[in-house]
Design an enzyme around this catalytic site. Structure first.
Site, PDB file in Angstrom:
ATOM      1  N   ALA A  48      16.294  32.525 -23.810  1.00 57.48           N
ATOM      2  CA  ALA A  48      16.204  32.509 -22.397  1.00 57.48           C
ATOM      3  C   ALA A  48      17.527  32.261 -21.690  1.00 57.48           C
ATOM      4  CB  ALA A  48      15.109  31.413 -21.864  1.00 57.48           C
ATOM      5  N   ASP A  49      17.657  32.817 -20.506  1.00 55.52           N
ATOM      6  CA  ASP A  49      18.731  32.568 -19.630  1.00 55.52           C
ATOM      7  C   ASP A  49      18.473  32.259 -18.226  1.00 55.52           C
ATOM      8  OD1 ASP A  49      21.748  32.316 -19.704  1.00 55.52           O
ATOM      9  OD2 ASP A  49      21.627  33.569 -18.250  1.00 55.52           O
ATOM     10  N   THR A  50      18.946  31.212 -17.496  1.00 54.38           N
ATOM     11  CA  THR A  50      18.570  31.162 -16.004  1.00 54.38           C
ATOM     12  C   THR A  50      19.766  31.048 -15.336  1.00 54.38           C
ATOM     13  OG1 THR A  50      16.703  29.624 -16.757  1.00 54.38           O
ATOM     14  CG2 THR A  50      17.523  29.646 -14.482  1.00 54.38           C
TER      15      THR A  50
END
Length: 189
Positions: A72-74
């Site tokens: 994931a990447d935010t």
């Protein structure tokens, strides 16, 4: 209902993502690999988050033969400016000052990979901040760790309780992992 049949690797050092995966009842191990998180400048925020999540998944090609790999990447976007993790306390204060009294978007891209299968998606949450004083910003920076968070804040921290007026969308997305969409995606994977 999702019934876990394969081992899961969570490719994230984020304690918030680890906590959310645990609360979802998933059994997983954390494995980390260095990944270049640069991206083409012409990408939109939704594309950036997914692009980086997929880059992280690509680093686990060998592990994907016997494990489901979740990456994931935010990112935080304010007036079309990407606010990543701050470089230092001064940078964190600049970011929080920008967000003070305004609204911004939080985008999380997620990839689920197994073998040669790759499913990616994103979620967007609109976050509205109250006005923050310089003293509140300084207190937060001194007493919490904004340097490991996109946009220099964690919604689950003290600042989330005083600054966040309202959100439109997923709370867990702002924490770094849209659990509702992840659970659905795992069930369909």
């Amino acid at each position: 209902m999702y019934k876990q049949k394969l081992p899961i690797i969570l490719a994230s050092k984020s304690p918030r993502r680890q906590e959310l995966m645990t609360l979802m009842g998933l059994n997983f191990k954390v494995v980390l690999k260095e990944v270049d998180e640069s991206y083409p400048s012409e990408l939109l925020p939704t594309e950036i988050a997914v692009y980086i999540a997929e880059k992280k998944a690509d680093a686990f090609i060998e592990d994907r033969s016997s494990n489901i790999v979740i990456t994931a990447d935010t990112i935080v976007s304010y007036n079309n400016e990407i606010l990543g993790k701050p470089d230092d306390a001064v940078h964190a204060a600049e970011m929080l000052s920008k967000l003070s009294g305004t609204n911004h978007q939080v985008y999380t891209g997620v990839s689920i990979a197994y073998g040669d299968q790759l499913k990616s998606f994103y979620d967007i949450t609109e976050v509205f901040f109250n006005v923050l004083t310089k003293e509140q910003i300084a207190y937060y920076i001194e007493n919490y760790n904004p340097l490991d968070k996109a946009g220099a804040y964690g919604i689950q921290d003290w600042i989330g309780f005083i600054a966040v007026e309202k959100i439109i969308g997923s709370y867990t997305n702002v924490m770094g992992l849209p659990t509702e969409k992840l659970y659905k995606a795992l069930s369909e994977f």
